[in-house]
Motif scaffolding. Structure first.
Motif, PDB file in Angstrom:
ATOM      1  N   THR A  65       0.859  -1.186   0.000  1.00 33.90           N
ATOM      2  CA  THR A  65       0.000   0.000   0.000  1.00 33.90           C
ATOM      3  C   THR A  65       0.898   1.240   0.000  1.00 33.90           C
ATOM      4  O   THR A  65       1.709   1.418   0.908  1.00 33.90           O
ATOM      5  N   HIS A 339       3.729   2.886   7.235  1.00 32.69           N
ATOM      6  CA  HIS A 339       2.742   1.947   7.783  1.00 32.69           C
ATOM      7  C   HIS A 339       2.934   1.697   9.276  1.00 32.69           C
ATOM      8  O   HIS A 339       2.079   1.087   9.922  1.00 32.69           O
ATOM      9  N   ASN A 369       1.624  -4.604   6.598  1.00 29.08           N
ATOM     10  CA  ASN A 369       1.092  -4.335   5.259  1.00 29.08           C
ATOM     11  C   ASN A 369       1.765  -5.205   4.206  1.00 29.08           C
ATOM     12  O   ASN A 369       1.095  -5.827   3.370  1.00 29.08           O
ATOM     13  N   SER A 501      -4.985   2.658   1.868  1.00 26.34           N
ATOM     14  CA  SER A 501      -5.140   1.659   2.932  1.00 26.34           C
ATOM     15  C   SER A 501      -5.655   0.385   2.288  1.00 26.34           C
ATOM     16  O   SER A 501      -6.323   0.434   1.255  1.00 26.34           O
ATOM     17  N   SER A 503      -7.811  -1.212   3.756  1.00 27.46           N
ATOM     18  CA  SER A 503      -9.221  -1.056   4.126  1.00 27.46           C
ATOM     19  C   SER A 503      -9.851   0.050   3.274  1.00 27.46           C
ATOM     20  O   SER A 503      -9.220   0.587   2.375  1.00 27.46           O
ATOM     21  N   SER A 507      -7.138   6.342   6.549  1.00 29.32           N
ATOM     22  CA  SER A 507      -6.304   6.606   7.726  1.00 29.32           C
ATOM     23  C   SER A 507      -5.824   5.313   8.400  1.00 29.32           C
ATOM     24  O   SER A 507      -4.965   5.356   9.270  1.00 29.32           O
ATOM     25  N   LEU A 508      -6.371   4.163   8.008  1.00 33.66           N
ATOM     26  CA  LEU A 508      -5.956   2.899   8.636  1.00 33.66           C
ATOM     27  C   LEU A 508      -4.737   2.333   7.914  1.00 33.66           C
ATOM     28  O   LEU A 508      -4.806   1.967   6.750  1.00 33.66           O
ATOM     29  N   LEU A 509      -3.635   2.251   8.619  1.00 33.39           N
ATOM     30  CA  LEU A 509      -2.387   1.787   8.021  1.00 33.39           C
ATOM     31  C   LEU A 509      -2.211   0.296   8.273  1.00 33.39           C
ATOM     32  O   LEU A 509      -3.063  -0.350   8.879  1.00 33.39           O
TER      33      LEU A 509
END
Lengths: 565, 565
Positions: A65, A339, A369, A501, A503, A507-509
């Motif tokens: 990512t 990440h 990640n 992300s 997701s 903002s979700l790493l």
């Protein structure tokens, strides 16, 4: 460490005659149409002419990512292609055509960088052979015919409020996102709300990338749905008698463009669909030519492996019938550090100094990640190779950290310095790729055609994104049912979500779990041949910043381009 | 009499290698960049390389006031070019690039017709080498920068209500004539009214046609005025730092395109500015190359001699410094009959049967227009040649009538059957042209630079249009004074009026006198380098009809284009 600019390196390149480049691919001059000094169109007859030649090992290049800066996927694809020659292998590179709008916006050009570039850099970043413009023209010809149909009240009756077909332009123009057209007098059309997207977001672009021949493109154009009758029956481009003209406008654009790397490796540059609402992959026809034109075909897939590679496996390979032999995951120290959640990276700004300092722990903190993206390749039965794209400020200890993470996850891994050193900097990586590609492939798509649309979405959400489930907004659920009713349930699905992300929350790493994928809206790209689901804010028309790249671009006293990056 | 379709004739053509065509012009392969099989760009270095070669006789091809069907000016230009070879002369043809929008609208292609065509017909009528698209992109890049400037409230302050710079697209799209942009959220720009014109109406197109070099184009782009400050000071593309990027976008487009006629005559196809609000002439750079590339350079000027030829003499020649040696006026039986006022001709409909019947009296009844257009050439000191463009249904007695009218007015005249017979059908005409061009030229412009804008307008209105005077709307008079104050009084003027009458009223046939030219509005194309005056309704964005040409265009089972005319 100081390196000349991309433009300076590109301009110093000595280009091979494209007929020689094509000859290396088994493509004779009768199949080439030159466009300017640096590019040629390849006739689609090449697909049949090359069919009896051995099949290349097919390698998709994806990434972890990325940060908003990008992690050098194009550069790595080009670098591996160049490196293969150093190992005595003939490779072909396949990439998307960069969109011109962003070239004058924030990011500059997109033809690789340093000593791993596609040249001529100015040609690939500007008009190339006009394909983007042809897509724009074909799309907007249909738009004009939609509004003309409304203006004349022609049959079948088209409900103006149902029209989803917008217009496109290859310029970053925020003021065109939401517009009202048809103002003025009675002769000036029907008043309604609509807007412009950037050309890369056009369904025509998505379709150009997935068509496997000229007649297939013609048929797909006809299937484009522009809106519906008052009873909700779809109205298509064929119904408006627009698909023939669109095909004629795109007759040259369906032919892939041959260019070359700085080291003379053949490059197929073709199509440039968006990576969120579409596949983010280059064209099926380019890969159908490249698959018989050397020992390796390296094809790039946009954004992270959860995005571009997933669509490559489940949409593009479904359309092409080709099966991949290996997948590269580009990783960088900066992206792994990002990440970790310890830093903030902003496009167009330098990295924070504490992020540049040597600290392998920060790399380890972002491991999740990379590990998940390795799994995302493996779930499709393909061998992953992690490519550590070395940057000038990197520390060996940090490269080692990535190596440890990758090896612990069972992936091959190599550091590559192709940006600074060209093909010779990518030799270790290319050797790993060759090794992985020669393993027996057990490629499998994530879902069969006959699975329900909901099951397809669920498979991607849970197995690739790591979500615990999918939640449909009521309207989205109704749309999904309606598309199934309309007989579109056999299509693959494309989940339009953030690329920042795994997701749907930018903002979700790392590799978030325990979250639910929220589907806000469902749309059908019937012509392109997929259903897409909007999960989050999708911007389909970028804006210019206060000081866009365009302000730096000019010609110098010798008439040479300056300020293009 | 039955003839194959234009497309069928064009497709059967055996094309010469463009390097051979160029060699005939004294242009070596180092100056050529091929674009597809049928066209090549010529480097502007050709201007200097050819400078020592003898100057060609320079012939502008114009017409009597046309019917809405057009009278075959392109066809005649091509026909004379081909015919020159039958007389042992080397000629070069220079024409405008057709706009793609109208190709899919009412009129079909614009590359000549029958056996006097520019080939490949599909290439010239579709994207050619992408120049139209480049103009669109450069124009719209500036548009986006205008709205971005408003969005960020950047300096110099631009009054949103003052913005005259619209957007362009090469599609007939009536619904885009009047639009509101910038709707949506705060991030989506500033709400304001604007619209799209067709690309041919772009000032960038007008400027491309008048620039004499790359640096001159760069300077002209910078001078484009997009609007003004709240104090009324002009704001330019240079002020917005957009002109450099626009230049880079147009870097290839400034190079003329080399194509050929069915008989292998060299054709320079370049630029396509509107014939009412702009010059309607092909480019200065093309003519600067063509003027040293053969014995004759035939260049076409849009609409009747009062329009295209007047602008050719007073705007284009002023920009190029070239002086013409002869002028052709294309006349047809149907146009002269139409000027009798006895018939109604409608675009896209067959002629009324009583108009097709043999009746030389009807021709004589329309004589005034031809006589006036002959005068309009002569007032510039140039020798006129009347070209009777023969149509299948014509009668010899009617050709004789035109011949009598032309000879009585002191002009050379010849019948030409170049559409049915190719170059050999135009031999008599070409001989007349050669004879006229070899007379000593006493070319003079209608007004000097230093005349006032009002005097320039008056000179054209009274001496060319036959008006008794000019009447300015109060706002127009103020605008004219303002442009003079701003130091633009030295520019030539372009009068935007109907092309269907020598007057500003499309219903007045023949050679109307005793009328006053009403100037409704005055605008400045500072980049292109002229002031233009709106006299009547000017449509800068065509619409599609109920059954546009696009509905007939398609590919056949072999992938060949059908339905393109």
């Amino acid at each position: 460490m100081s390196m000349p600019s991309n433009l300076a390196i590109a301009r110093d390149a000595v280009l091979r005659p494209l007929t020689d480049v094509a000859a290396d691919m088994g493509i004779g001059p009768h199949l080439l149409e030159p466009y300017g000094r640096g590019a040629a169109k390849i006739d689609l007859a090449a697909i049949d002419e090359l069919a009896d030649r051995p099949k290349a090992k097919y390698v998709v290049v994806s990434a972890i990512t990325p940060t908003p800066l990008g992690e050098g996927k194009t550069t790595t694809t080009v670098g591996i292609g160049q490196a293969m020659a150093h190992l005595g292998h003939r490779a072909t590179v396949a990439i998307r055509q960069p969109s011109m709008g962003p070239t004058f916006g924030i990011k500059g050009g997109a033809a690789g960088g340093g000593y791993s570039q596609v040249v001529p850099m100015e040609q690939i970043n500007l008009h190339l052979t006009g394909d983007m413009h042809a897509v724009t023209a074909a799309h907007n010809q249909l738009s004009a015919m939609v509004d003309s149909h409304l203006h004349f009240g022609a049959e079948p009756v088209l409900d103006p409020r149902s029209v989803t077909w917008r217009r496109v332009i290859d310029v970053n123009d925020r003021a065109l996102r939401n517009i009202v057209i048809g103002l003025g007098s009675r002769a000036d059309g029907v008043v309604r709300e609509t807007g412009f997207d950037i050309t890369a977001a056009s369904e025509v672009m998505a379709l150009l990338a997935l068509a496997d021949s000229l007649p297939d493109m013609r048929a797909r154009l006809g299937r484009i749905v522009v809106g519906s009758t008052p009873d909700g029956e779809p109205v298509t481009a064929e119904d408006l008698r627009a698909a023939g003209a669109m095909t004629v406008i795109l007759k040259q654009a369906i032919k892939p463009n041959l260019m070359q790397t700085l080291e003379g490796t053949p490059v197929l540059v073709h199509a440039g669909p968006f990576g969120n609402i579409a596949t983010g992959n280059s064209s099926v026809v380019a890969d159908r030519i490249g698959i018989h034109s050397g020992e390796f075909l390296l094809t790039e897939a946009g954004f992270g492996a959860d995005m571009g590679a997933e669509r490559f496996f489940n949409i593009k390979c479904r359309a092409s019938g080709l099966t991949p032999d290996a997948a590269v995951i580009v990783a960088t120290v900066r992206a792994l550090k990002a990440h970790s959640g310890r830093f903030t990276v902003v496009a167009g700004k330098p990295l924070p100094p504490e992020m540049v300092a040597e600290n392998p722990d920060d790399v380890h903190a972002g491991a999740a990640n990379l590990v998940k993206q390795i799994e995302n390749i493996r779930v499709h039965g393909v061998s992953p190779v992690v490519a550590i794209n070395a940057f000038p400020g990197d520390h060996a200890s940090e490269h080692d950290a990535i190596r440890q993470i990758a090896e612990a996850a069972g992936a091959r891994v190599a550091v590559s310095t192709h940006v600074a050193d060209g093909g010779k900097g990518g030799v270790e990586l290319a050797a790993m790729v060759a090794e992985a590609a020669h393993e027996p492939s057990s490629f499998q798509m994530l879902y069969p055609d006959e699975a329900s649309l909901r099951d397809k979405v669920s498979a991607i959400a849970t197995q690739v994104y790591g979500a615990s489930g999918v939640e449909y907004a009521p309207a989205a659920a109704r749309q999904l049912d309606r598309f199934t009713e309309l007989g579109l349930g056999h299509l693959p699905v494309c989940i339009a979500k953030t690329h920042l992300s795994i997701s749907s929350d930018p903002s979700l790493l790392g590799a978030p779990t325990g979250w639910t994928l929220p589907v806000r809206e469902v749309r059908a790209s019937v012509g392109a041949g997929f259903i897409y689901l909007i999960c989050g804010e999708m911007r389909t028309m970028p804006g210019l910043g206060r000081n866009p790249a365009a302000m730096q671009v000019d010609i110098d006293a010798d008439g040479e381009v300056v300020g293009l990056y």
